[in-house]
Design a protein around this motif. Structure first.
Motif, PDB file in Angstrom:
ATOM      1  N   THR A 288      45.389  44.192  45.314  1.00 30.31           N
ATOM      2  CA  THR A 288      44.887  44.410  43.954  1.00 30.31           C
ATOM      3  C   THR A 288      45.153  45.863  43.606  1.00 30.31           C
ATOM      4  OG1 THR A 288      42.729  45.259  44.612  1.00 30.31           O
ATOM      5  CG2 THR A 288      42.955  42.857  44.495  1.00 30.31           C
TER       6      THR A 288
ATOM      7  N   MET B 283      39.592  47.591  44.981  1.00 31.55           N
ATOM      8  CA  MET B 283      38.331  46.869  44.765  1.00 31.55           C
ATOM      9  C   MET B 283      37.087  47.711  45.057  1.00 31.55           C
ATOM     10  SD  MET B 283      39.120  43.916  43.583  1.00 31.55           S
ATOM     11  CE  MET B 283      37.636  42.922  43.794  1.00 31.55           C
TER      12      MET B 283
ATOM     13  N   ALA C 196      35.172  42.527  39.333  1.00 31.18           N
ATOM     14  CA  ALA C 196      36.411  41.992  38.751  1.00 31.18           C
ATOM     15  C   ALA C 196      36.139  40.670  38.051  1.00 31.18           C
ATOM     16  CB  ALA C 196      37.452  41.800  39.850  1.00 31.18           C
TER      17      ALA C 196
ATOM     18  N   TYR D 258      40.853  37.313  38.883  1.00 29.39           N
ATOM     19  CA  TYR D 258      41.599  38.521  39.249  1.00 29.39           C
ATOM     20  C   TYR D 258      41.871  38.490  40.750  1.00 29.39           C
ATOM     21  CZ  TYR D 258      42.734  43.412  40.094  1.00 29.39           C
ATOM     22  OH  TYR D 258      43.362  44.565  40.482  1.00 29.39           O
TER      23      TYR D 258
ATOM     24  N   PRO E  20      43.513  37.197  34.714  1.00 31.06           N
ATOM     25  CA  PRO E  20      42.054  37.238  34.614  1.00 31.06           C
ATOM     26  C   PRO E  20      41.543  36.546  33.357  1.00 31.06           C
ATOM     27  CG  PRO E  20      42.983  39.370  34.009  1.00 31.06           C
ATOM     28  CD  PRO E  20      44.134  38.499  34.404  1.00 31.06           C
TER      29      PRO E  20
ATOM     30  N   GLY F 140      41.227  42.675  34.207  1.00 37.43           N
ATOM     31  CA  GLY F 140      40.985  42.176  35.564  1.00 37.43           C
ATOM     32  C   GLY F 140      39.884  42.933  36.276  1.00 37.43           C
ATOM     33  N   ARG F 141      40.069  44.249  36.402  1.00 38.04           N
ATOM     34  CA  ARG F 141      38.992  45.058  36.952  1.00 38.04           C
ATOM     35  C   ARG F 141      38.133  45.480  35.770  1.00 38.04           C
ATOM     36  NH1 ARG F 141      41.566  49.425  40.872  1.00 38.04           N
ATOM     37  NH2 ARG F 141      43.024  49.701  39.160  1.00 38.04           N
TER      38      ARG F 141
ATOM     39  N   SER G 272      32.476  36.531  37.669  1.00 40.05           N
ATOM     40  CA  SER G 272      32.986  37.767  38.280  1.00 40.05           C
ATOM     41  C   SER G 272      32.887  37.722  39.797  1.00 40.05           C
ATOM     42  CB  SER G 272      32.205  38.978  37.763  1.00 40.05           C
ATOM     43  OG  SER G 272      30.901  38.981  38.297  1.00 40.05           O
TER      44      SER G 272
ATOM     45  N   HIS H 287      33.119  40.486  43.436  1.00 35.91           N
ATOM     46  CA  HIS H 287      33.254  41.838  43.981  1.00 35.91           C
ATOM     47  C   HIS H 287      33.205  41.741  45.487  1.00 35.91           C
ATOM     48  CE1 HIS H 287      28.833  41.263  43.739  1.00 35.91           C
ATOM     49  NE2 HIS H 287      28.847  41.900  44.897  1.00 35.91           N
TER      50      HIS H 287
END
Ligand code: AMP
Ligand code: GLY
Length: 413
Positions: A215, A218, A325, A329, A333, A365-366, A396, A398
């Motif tokens: 990615t 993150m 995110a 993603y 996204p 995305g993020r 979402s 993470h």
């Protein structure tokens, strides 16, 4: 001074917070910005990759300093256009930004400067790709030659996946796999003098335990208690100063932020990549700990006076950031989901937007990164995850292990 900040991601929000906190920055304008940046800067609209448009905006707002956040405008020559108007600009020329814009160019500079990095081949076409993959064996490292928003690299044991990525990219760099913990070192430079910031660690894979696809990043933390004491000094001597000298020799000095992505291998630190700008999300943690006024530092680099700049000052303690995110993603996204808790202090905006009714929604995305400091890494980590718990965003995801191995002393050199 009046500062114009170009960009709209989490890195730019973190830069905006740092610039707004600098007493020498009287006015901060950001373009195009995002809803988080709007809380600390005046927003203007601009196409960030359009050199003439950014230069015109810099003139219009009478900027004393322009700070360019993302790589695409740098590679497009936006810094050149701003400087052509006689305005100081933090960010390398288009020619120097090729250190990020082309992996093959970066490898060529590293070879000429004697910088420690993995062996590599530049390949186009199936036969060249196959020969390089045969030479190195798994795990295979296949990199798109051009800019790819953090998603151009595939590291895999799967030969077919490596070949497919090479085919999709066209021109690739195939590289020796570098084993060892990764470190991001940011160096502020005016082309000759260079000032390293605090090393940070980023988490590039999408999922816990470094699983899943690559990615843009993150999460991140700093400082790195496990890093060798001479790491920064060694990287400055072996990598940064020779690279800056090589760029000067080529007539394209690199001034701005040199991001050195390193693997700490058994044979010492080796360069995985150069970027021509601050990393995202490492900037969130590094700037959270920087006590030196950011605007003054960047202005010194932009005006060639870094050699006279006082030593950097840092806050005690540690910082952690955790990226939230959007659904799917790093694939395509889903956007337009409502966010709550996005206005808490420490929440840095990346892919967010304001809906017509004023609601904060996801737009990339993020989406956000929850950033916190604490007296030590465990405390900073707990505070960052408490912030994440206060955010809602449908679908979402993470990572739950940002900075965990470091807190548990599990990182081995
Ligand atoms: P890059 O865009 O070059 O930073 O690559 C993205 C990520 O891929 C890096 O942060 C590493 O995790 C991984 N990677 C890139 N090059 C190598 C390599 N030569 N050996 C091992 N991992 C790599
Ligand atoms: N966090 C990695 C990058 O900014 O490229």
């Amino acid at each position: 001074m009046r500062v114009l900040l170009i960009g709209s991601g989490g890195r730019e929000h973190a830069l905006a917070v740092g610039l707004a906190a600098d007493p020498s920055v009287e006015r901060l304008i950001a373009a195009p910005g995002n809803p988080g940046i709007a809380a600390v800067a005046e927003l203007r609209d601009v196409t960030a990759t359009d050199p003439a448009a950014v230069a015109a905006l810099a003139v219009e707002v009478a900027a004393d300093l322009v700070v360019i956040g993302p790589e695409a405008p740098l590679v497009a020559g936006v810094a050149d256009a701003v400087r052509a108007k006689g305005i100081a600009c933090f960010g390398p020329s288009g020619a120097a930004a090729r250190l990020e814009g082309s992996k093959a160019f970066a490898k060529d500079v590293m070879a000429a400067a004697g910088v420690p990095t993995g062996r590599s081949y530049e390949c186009t076409g199936e036969a060249e790709v196959a020969a390089a993959l045969d030479d190195f064996g798994p795990p295979y490292v296949v990199k798109n030659d051009g800019l790819a928003a953090g998603k151009g690299v595939v590291v895999t044991d799967d030969r077919t996946a490596a070949e497919e990525h090479a085919r999709d990219c066209g021109r690739v760099v195939i590289e020796e796999y570098l084993d060892g913990p990764e470190v991001s070192l940011f160096v502020v430079t005016d082309g000759t003098a260079a000032v390293p910031l605090m090393p940070a660690q980023d988490f590039k894979r999408a999922l816990d335990g470094d699983a899943g696809p690559n990615t843009g990043g993150m999460g991140a933390y700093a400082p790195l208690s496990w890093a060798p004491a001479d790491l920064v000094e060694r990287v400055m001597a072996e990598t940064v100063m020779p690279t800056l000298a090589e760029m000067r020799d080529r007539g394209t000095p690199f001034a701005g932020l040199l991001y050195v992505g390193l693997a700490l291998t058994g044979k010492g630190p080796k360069v995985i990549e150069f970027n021509a700008r601050f990393g995202d999300p490492e900037t969130q943690v590094v700037l959270a700990l920087l006590a030196t006024p950011l605007g003054e530092l960047l202005r010194a680099a932009a005006t060639g006076t870094l050699a006279d700049f006082p030593p950097l000052r840092w806050y005690e303690g540690a910082a952690v950031t955790v990226v939230v995110a959007s659904h799917n993603y790093p694939g395509t996204p889903r956007t337009g989901d409502v966010i709550t808790g996005g206005e808490q202090p420490g929440v840095i905006h990346a892919g967010t937007a304001r809906r017509e009714d004023g609601a904060l929604v996801s737009a990339g995305g993020r989406v956000l990164s929850a950033t916190a400091t604490g007296p030590d890494l465990a405390a900073a980590r707990a505070a960052a995850y408490a912030l994440v718990d206060g955010i809602t965003l449908d679908g979402s995801h993470h990572r739950t292990d940002i900075a965990l191995a470091a807190v548990e002393n599990r990182i081995k050199l």
